[in-house]
Design a protein around this motif. Structure first.
Motif, PDB file in Angstrom:
ATOM      1  N   HIS A  92     -11.674   1.345  14.530  1.00 44.80           N
ATOM      2  CA  HIS A  92     -10.784   2.507  14.569  1.00 44.80           C
ATOM      3  C   HIS A  92     -11.554   3.700  14.018  1.00 44.80           C
ATOM      4  N   VAL A  93     -11.157   4.874  14.405  1.00 49.93           N
ATOM      5  CA  VAL A  93     -11.782   6.084  13.879  1.00 49.93           C
ATOM      6  C   VAL A  93     -11.697   6.105  12.349  1.00 49.93           C
ATOM      7  N   GLN A  94     -10.627   5.557  11.798  1.00 49.63           N
ATOM      8  CA  GLN A  94     -10.458   5.534  10.344  1.00 49.63           C
ATOM      9  C   GLN A  94     -11.526   4.686   9.654  1.00 49.63           C
ATOM     10  N   ASN A  95     -12.199   3.793  10.388  1.00 48.91           N
ATOM     11  CA  ASN A  95     -13.254   2.954   9.818  1.00 48.91           C
ATOM     12  C   ASN A  95     -14.586   3.693   9.681  1.00 48.91           C
ATOM     13  N   LEU A  96     -14.700   4.881  10.266  1.00 51.81           N
ATOM     14  CA  LEU A  96     -15.977   5.583  10.295  1.00 51.81           C
ATOM     15  C   LEU A  96     -16.264   6.298   8.989  1.00 51.81           C
ATOM     16  N   VAL A  97     -17.533   6.309   8.630  1.00 49.64           N
ATOM     17  CA  VAL A  97     -17.996   7.034   7.447  1.00 49.64           C
ATOM     18  C   VAL A  97     -19.265   7.791   7.820  1.00 49.64           C
ATOM     19  N   THR A  98     -19.564   8.800   7.048  1.00 53.55           N
ATOM     20  CA  THR A  98     -20.815   9.536   7.210  1.00 53.55           C
ATOM     21  C   THR A  98     -21.688   9.205   6.014  1.00 53.55           C
ATOM     22  N   VAL A  99     -22.875   8.706   6.298  1.00 54.58           N
ATOM     23  CA  VAL A  99     -23.804   8.302   5.243  1.00 54.58           C
ATOM     24  C   VAL A  99     -25.100   9.083   5.358  1.00 54.58           C
ATOM     25  N   ARG A 108     -23.308   8.836  11.385  1.00 52.43           N
ATOM     26  CA  ARG A 108     -21.958   8.282  11.539  1.00 52.43           C
ATOM     27  C   ARG A 108     -22.067   6.790  11.784  1.00 52.43           C
ATOM     28  N   ALA A 109     -21.299   6.018  10.996  1.00 54.17           N
ATOM     29  CA  ALA A 109     -21.397   4.562  11.073  1.00 54.17           C
ATOM     30  C   ALA A 109     -20.045   3.927  10.757  1.00 54.17           C
ATOM     31  N   MET A 110     -19.950   2.635  11.071  1.00 55.71           N
ATOM     32  CA  MET A 110     -18.773   1.852  10.703  1.00 55.71           C
ATOM     33  C   MET A 110     -18.846   1.561   9.207  1.00 55.71           C
ATOM     34  N   GLY A 111     -17.717   1.734   8.529  1.00 62.37           N
ATOM     35  CA  GLY A 111     -17.684   1.454   7.105  1.00 62.37           C
ATOM     36  C   GLY A 111     -17.747  -0.040   6.819  1.00 62.37           C
ATOM     37  N   ASN A 112     -18.549  -0.404   5.823  1.00 64.81           N
ATOM     38  CA  ASN A 112     -18.668  -1.799   5.381  1.00 64.81           C
ATOM     39  C   ASN A 112     -19.270  -1.786   3.977  1.00 64.81           C
ATOM     40  N   LYS A 113     -19.628  -2.948   3.459  1.00 61.10           N
ATOM     41  CA  LYS A 113     -20.212  -3.040   2.117  1.00 61.10           C
ATOM     42  C   LYS A 113     -21.505  -2.236   2.037  1.00 61.10           C
ATOM     43  N   PHE A 114     -22.315  -2.297   3.082  1.00 61.73           N
ATOM     44  CA  PHE A 114     -23.576  -1.556   3.083  1.00 61.73           C
ATOM     45  C   PHE A 114     -23.337  -0.054   2.931  1.00 61.73           C
ATOM     46  N   THR A 115     -22.426   0.511   3.737  1.00 58.79           N
ATOM     47  CA  THR A 115     -22.194   1.956   3.649  1.00 58.79           C
ATOM     48  C   THR A 115     -21.579   2.341   2.303  1.00 58.79           C
ATOM     49  N   GLU A 116     -20.761   1.457   1.721  1.00 63.75           N
ATOM     50  CA  GLU A 116     -20.235   1.715   0.370  1.00 63.75           C
ATOM     51  C   GLU A 116     -21.386   1.816  -0.626  1.00 63.75           C
ATOM     52  N   ASP A 117     -22.334   0.875  -0.523  1.00 61.49           N
ATOM     53  CA  ASP A 117     -23.494   0.891  -1.417  1.00 61.49           C
ATOM     54  C   ASP A 117     -24.345   2.139  -1.207  1.00 61.49           C
ATOM     55  N   VAL A 118     -24.521   2.542   0.037  1.00 67.63           N
ATOM     56  CA  VAL A 118     -25.303   3.749   0.325  1.00 67.63           C
ATOM     57  C   VAL A 118     -24.625   4.972  -0.296  1.00 67.63           C
ATOM     58  N   LEU A 119     -23.314   5.075  -0.112  1.00 65.72           N
ATOM     59  CA  LEU A 119     -22.592   6.250  -0.612  1.00 65.72           C
ATOM     60  C   LEU A 119     -22.598   6.346  -2.136  1.00 65.72           C
ATOM     61  N   LYS A 120     -22.659   5.216  -2.809  1.00 60.00           N
ATOM     62  CA  LYS A 120     -22.714   5.273  -4.279  1.00 60.00           C
ATOM     63  C   LYS A 120     -24.142   5.080  -4.808  1.00 60.00           C
ATOM     64  N   LEU A 164     -26.345  -1.713   8.751  1.00 59.58           N
ATOM     65  CA  LEU A 164     -25.847  -0.409   9.189  1.00 59.58           C
ATOM     66  C   LEU A 164     -25.455  -0.476  10.660  1.00 59.58           C
ATOM     67  N   MET A 165     -24.223  -0.070  10.948  1.00 56.70           N
ATOM     68  CA  MET A 165     -23.725  -0.086  12.330  1.00 56.70           C
ATOM     69  C   MET A 165     -23.344   1.331  12.743  1.00 56.70           C
ATOM     70  N   PHE A 166     -24.262   2.013  13.414  1.00 57.28           N
ATOM     71  CA  PHE A 166     -23.946   3.331  13.939  1.00 57.28           C
ATOM     72  C   PHE A 166     -22.766   3.220  14.898  1.00 57.28           C
ATOM     73  N   SER A 167     -21.984   4.288  14.985  1.00 55.24           N
ATOM     74  CA  SER A 167     -20.840   4.288  15.892  1.00 55.24           C
ATOM     75  C   SER A 167     -20.485   5.707  16.276  1.00 55.24           C
ATOM     76  N   GLY A 168     -20.104   5.870  17.531  1.00 52.64           N
ATOM     77  CA  GLY A 168     -19.596   7.147  17.980  1.00 52.64           C
ATOM     78  C   GLY A 168     -18.237   7.434  17.365  1.00 52.64           C
ATOM     79  N   GLY A 169     -17.868   8.708  17.350  1.00 51.23           N
ATOM     80  CA  GLY A 169     -16.655   9.151  16.688  1.00 51.23           C
ATOM     81  C   GLY A 169     -15.374   8.955  17.473  1.00 51.23           C
ATOM     82  N   ALA A 170     -15.449   8.443  18.689  1.00 46.08           N
ATOM     83  CA  ALA A 170     -14.236   8.220  19.492  1.00 46.08           C
ATOM     84  C   ALA A 170     -13.914   6.744  19.607  1.00 46.08           C
ATOM     85  N   VAL A 171     -14.477   5.945  18.700  1.00 45.27           N
ATOM     86  CA  VAL A 171     -14.312   4.498  18.773  1.00 45.27           C
ATOM     87  C   VAL A 171     -12.826   4.106  18.723  1.00 45.27           C
ATOM     88  N   LYS A 172     -12.495   3.095  19.514  1.00 45.99           N
ATOM     89  CA  LYS A 172     -11.124   2.589  19.587  1.00 45.99           C
ATOM     90  C   LYS A 172     -11.174   1.069  19.658  1.00 45.99           C
TER      91      LYS A 172
END
Length: 188
Positions: A92-99, A108-120, A164-172
């Motif tokens: 879902h678009v709500q799953n996307l984060v910018t890292v 732009r990527a799918m949010g997961n443990k990796f992106t959480e670690d990158v952001l902090k 890391l899972m890159f993703s476009g911003g219109a993901v559904k």
């Protein structure tokens, strides 16, 4: 031409607010310029293209074609691990984060443990370059961020929490993994 608010992966850090009317104006101006200098170059739009209605919208505002990326992850022919594809089935678009990325641009990527670690900027992030694959790399050159090749490869091999899972911003969400031929029939 990139729709920078919707492309997957890296995008310009100075990305402006962009909508279809801005795209239409930009396409028209670019086409007028190409006509004026006598070049016949098709204008291809990428970013946010998910289904036939997106394609029709881009063609209606003057694009000669589109480039589609993320939508093809959930196809049988995509060589990513099945877990990677199944993660994208529920996207879902709500799953996307910018890292931040080792190339120095946001991504732009799918949010997961990796992106959480990158952001902090977690101390557990692997900051060892494994391939020297970029001309300029913050991981290799300054020991910050993460190894991009390793992060992308980890995800593609099925470790959807540590990669890391890159993703476009219109993901559904997608109902099922299907053959490219079936997806192409729906898109055309």
């Amino acid at each position: 031409m990139e729709h920078c608010k919707l492309i997957g992966g890296h995008f310009a850090s100075q990305c402006e607010e962009l909508d279809d009317s801005t795209l239409e104006t930009t396409i028209a101006q670019l086409q007028a310029y190409l006509d004026r200098i006598g070049l016949n170059i098709p204008i291809i739009v990428t970013g946010g293209i998910w289904d036939r209605s997106d394609i029709d919208r881009m063609l209606a505002i003057g694009a000669a074609g589109v480039q589609i990326g993320t939508r093809f992850i959930t196809t049988a022919e995509c060589d990513a691990d099945r877990q990677y594809k199944e993660f994208h089935l529920q996207a879902h678009v709500q799953n996307l984060v910018t890292v931040p990325s080792p190339v120095g641009k946001p991504a732009r990527a799918m949010g997961n443990k990796f992106t959480e670690d990158v952001l902090k900027n977690s101390p557990t992030l692997e900051k060892r370059c494994i391939a020297n694959c970029l001309d300029s790399c913050l991981c290799r050159d300054k020991k910050i961020t993460y190894c991009l090749l390793q992060a992308l490869s980890t995800a593609a091999q099925g470790d959807i929490e540590r990669g890391l899972m890159f993703s476009g911003g219109a993901v559904k969400p997608v109902v099922k993994i299907l053959p490219v031929a079936e997806l192409m029939a729906a898109l055309t």
